[in-house]
Scaffold this motif. Structure first.
Motif, PDB file in Angstrom:
ATOM      1  N   GLU A  19       0.831  -1.204   0.000  1.00 26.99           N
ATOM      2  CA  GLU A  19       0.000   0.000   0.000  1.00 26.99           C
ATOM      3  C   GLU A  19       0.869   1.260   0.000  1.00 26.99           C
ATOM      4  OE1 GLU A  19      -3.218   2.588  -0.017  1.00 26.99           O
ATOM      5  OE2 GLU A  19      -3.050   0.478  -0.566  1.00 26.99           O
ATOM      6  N   THR A  20       1.918   1.256   0.795  1.00 19.77           N
ATOM      7  CA  THR A  20       2.836   2.394   0.833  1.00 19.77           C
ATOM      8  C   THR A  20       3.495   2.596  -0.528  1.00 19.77           C
ATOM      9  OG1 THR A  20       3.273   2.013   3.165  1.00 19.77           O
ATOM     10  CG2 THR A  20       4.866   3.368   1.983  1.00 19.77           C
ATOM     11  N   LEU A  21       3.939   1.522  -1.131  1.00 21.75           N
ATOM     12  CA  LEU A  21       4.577   1.615  -2.447  1.00 21.75           C
ATOM     13  C   LEU A  21       3.589   2.098  -3.496  1.00 21.75           C
ATOM     14  CD1 LEU A  21       6.783  -1.601  -2.440  1.00 21.75           C
ATOM     15  CD2 LEU A  21       7.491   0.760  -2.032  1.00 21.75           C
ATOM     16  N   ARG A  23       0.934   4.007  -3.031  1.00 19.68           N
ATOM     17  CA  ARG A  23       0.690   5.431  -2.802  1.00 19.68           C
ATOM     18  C   ARG A  23       1.864   6.276  -3.286  1.00 19.68           C
ATOM     19  NH1 ARG A  23      -0.297   5.969   3.184  1.00 19.68           N
ATOM     20  NH2 ARG A  23      -0.146   8.171   2.687  1.00 19.68           N
ATOM     21  N   LEU A  24       3.062   5.787  -3.074  1.00 19.60           N
ATOM     22  CA  LEU A  24       4.252   6.511  -3.505  1.00 19.60           C
ATOM     23  C   LEU A  24       4.321   6.591  -5.030  1.00 19.60           C
ATOM     24  CD1 LEU A  24       6.796   7.955  -2.629  1.00 19.60           C
ATOM     25  CD2 LEU A  24       7.942   5.764  -2.517  1.00 19.60           C
ATOM     26  N   LEU A  25       4.001   5.504  -5.701  1.00 19.01           N
ATOM     27  CA  LEU A  25       4.006   5.517  -7.164  1.00 19.01           C
ATOM     28  C   LEU A  25       2.922   6.438  -7.711  1.00 19.01           C
ATOM     29  CD1 LEU A  25       4.696   1.746  -7.839  1.00 19.01           C
ATOM     30  CD2 LEU A  25       6.279   3.662  -8.155  1.00 19.01           C
ATOM     31  N   GLU A  26       1.765   6.456  -7.066  1.00 19.67           N
ATOM     32  CA  GLU A  26       0.705   7.378  -7.470  1.00 19.67           C
ATOM     33  C   GLU A  26       1.138   8.829  -7.265  1.00 19.67           C
ATOM     34  OE1 GLU A  26      -2.874   6.359  -5.379  1.00 19.67           O
ATOM     35  OE2 GLU A  26      -3.147   4.502  -6.507  1.00 19.67           O
ATOM     36  N   GLU A  27       1.811   9.079  -6.145  1.00 12.96           N
ATOM     37  CA  GLU A  27       2.309  10.422  -5.879  1.00 12.96           C
ATOM     38  C   GLU A  27       3.326  10.830  -6.948  1.00 12.96           C
ATOM     39  OE1 GLU A  27       4.535  13.073  -2.447  1.00 12.96           O
ATOM     40  OE2 GLU A  27       4.276  10.926  -2.122  1.00 12.96           O
ATOM     41  N   ASN A  28       4.222   9.921  -7.307  1.00 13.19           N
ATOM     42  CA  ASN A  28       5.219  10.221  -8.336  1.00 13.19           C
ATOM     43  C   ASN A  28       4.544  10.530  -9.668  1.00 13.19           C
ATOM     44  OD1 ASN A  28       7.207   9.860  -6.473  1.00 13.19           O
ATOM     45  ND2 ASN A  28       7.915   7.906  -7.274  1.00 13.19           N
ATOM     46  N   ASP A  29       3.498   9.791 -10.002  1.00 12.71           N
ATOM     47  CA  ASP A  29       2.749  10.042 -11.227  1.00 12.71           C
ATOM     48  C   ASP A  29       2.176  11.455 -11.217  1.00 12.71           C
ATOM     49  OD1 ASP A  29       1.328   9.161 -13.729  1.00 12.71           O
ATOM     50  OD2 ASP A  29      -0.421   9.537 -12.441  1.00 12.71           O
ATOM     51  N   GLN A  30       1.583  11.838 -10.096  1.00 13.68           N
ATOM     52  CA  GLN A  30       1.013  13.177  -9.978  1.00 13.68           C
ATOM     53  C   GLN A  30       2.102  14.251 -10.041  1.00 13.68           C
ATOM     54  OE1 GLN A  30      -2.187  13.885 -10.096  1.00 13.68           O
ATOM     55  NE2 GLN A  30      -1.709  16.049 -10.058  1.00 13.68           N
ATOM     56  N   LEU A  31       3.224  13.988  -9.392  1.00  8.31           N
ATOM     57  CA  LEU A  31       4.337  14.950  -9.432  1.00  8.31           C
ATOM     58  C   LEU A  31       4.829  15.165 -10.859  1.00  8.31           C
ATOM     59  CD1 LEU A  31       6.324  13.809  -6.288  1.00  8.31           C
ATOM     60  CD2 LEU A  31       5.312  16.075  -6.632  1.00  8.31           C
ATOM     61  N   ILE A  32       4.966  14.094 -11.614  1.00 12.95           N
ATOM     62  CA  ILE A  32       5.432  14.202 -13.003  1.00 12.95           C
ATOM     63  C   ILE A  32       4.441  15.017 -13.827  1.00 12.95           C
ATOM     64  CG2 ILE A  32       5.856  12.887 -15.122  1.00 12.95           C
ATOM     65  CD1 ILE A  32       7.031  10.679 -13.205  1.00 12.95           C
ATOM     66  N   ARG A  33       3.156  14.795 -13.609  1.00 10.40           N
ATOM     67  CA  ARG A  33       2.138  15.564 -14.338  1.00 10.40           C
ATOM     68  C   ARG A  33       2.212  17.049 -13.974  1.00 10.40           C
ATOM     69  NH1 ARG A  33      -1.806  11.999 -16.558  1.00 10.40           N
ATOM     70  NH2 ARG A  33      -1.454   9.869 -15.809  1.00 10.40           N
ATOM     71  N   CYS A  34       2.393  17.335 -12.685  1.00 11.43           N
ATOM     72  CA  CYS A  34       2.507  18.730 -12.241  1.00 11.43           C
ATOM     73  C   CYS A  34       3.753  19.386 -12.815  1.00 11.43           C
ATOM     74  CB  CYS A  34       2.547  18.807 -10.715  1.00 11.43           C
ATOM     75  SG  CYS A  34       0.969  18.515  -9.936  1.00 11.43           S
ATOM     76  N   ILE A  35       4.868  18.665 -12.807  1.00  7.10           N
ATOM     77  CA  ILE A  35       6.111  19.201 -13.355  1.00  7.10           C
ATOM     78  C   ILE A  35       5.937  19.553 -14.827  1.00  7.10           C
ATOM     79  CG2 ILE A  35       8.489  18.602 -13.979  1.00  7.10           C
ATOM     80  CD1 ILE A  35       8.507  16.913 -11.307  1.00  7.10           C
ATOM     81  N   ALA A  36       5.321  18.645 -15.586  1.00  8.37           N
ATOM     82  CA  ALA A  36       5.097  18.900 -17.013  1.00  8.37           C
ATOM     83  C   ALA A  36       4.192  20.115 -17.210  1.00  8.37           C
ATOM     84  CB  ALA A  36       4.499  17.671 -17.674  1.00  8.37           C
ATOM     85  N   GLU A  37       3.153  20.222 -16.399  1.00  9.40           N
ATOM     86  CA  GLU A  37       2.234  21.352 -16.505  1.00  9.40           C
ATOM     87  C   GLU A  37       2.944  22.672 -16.184  1.00  9.40           C
ATOM     88  OE1 GLU A  37      -1.788  22.972 -14.306  1.00  9.40           O
ATOM     89  OE2 GLU A  37      -1.489  20.798 -14.482  1.00  9.40           O
ATOM     90  N   TYR A  38       3.715  22.680 -15.110  1.00  8.95           N
ATOM     91  CA  TYR A  38       4.446  23.891 -14.748  1.00  8.95           C
ATOM     92  C   TYR A  38       5.483  24.262 -15.807  1.00  8.95           C
ATOM     93  CZ  TYR A  38       2.389  23.976 -10.064  1.00  8.95           C
ATOM     94  OH  TYR A  38       1.528  24.055  -9.010  1.00  8.95           O
TER      95      TYR A  38
END
Length: 74
Positions: A19-21, A23-38
Motif C-alpha cells: 500500500e505504501t509503495l 501510494r508513492l508511485l501514485e504520488e510520483n505520477d502526480q508529481l510528473i504531471r505537475c512538473i510537465a504542466e508547470y
C-alpha cells in the motif's frame, strides 16, 4: 506532503508494504504531471520544488529496491 517524509526519530522503524509503495508511485505520477504542466506554463520555481520531492521519492524507492532480496532464478 510526500508519503516518504518521515520525521528523523521514526526513520528505519516504518514497515514498507504494498500500500505504501502504491501510494508513492501514485504520488510520483502526480508529481510528473505537475512538473510537465508547470514547465508548459513557464513556472520554473514551482517545477523545481516538485522535482525535489520526486527526486527524494525516487531515491527512497531505489534504497528499498537495493535493500530487498533478489528473487532467485530457477
Amino acid at each position: 506532503m510526500s508519503v516518504v517524509f518521515v520525521p528523523e526519530r521514526l526513520r528505519g522503524k516504518a514497515e514498507v508494504n504494498q500500500e505504501t509503495l502504491r501510494r508513492l508511485l501514485e504520488e510520483n505520477d502526480q508529481l510528473i504531471r505537475c512538473i510537465a504542466e508547470y514547465q508548459n506554463k513557464g513556472r520554473a520555481a514551482e517545477c523545481v520544488q516538485h522535482q525535489h520531492i520526486l527526486h527524494r521519492n525516487l531515491i527512497y524507492l531505489a534504497t528499498i529496491a537495493d535493500a530487498s532480496p533478489s528473487p532467485t532464478a530457477d
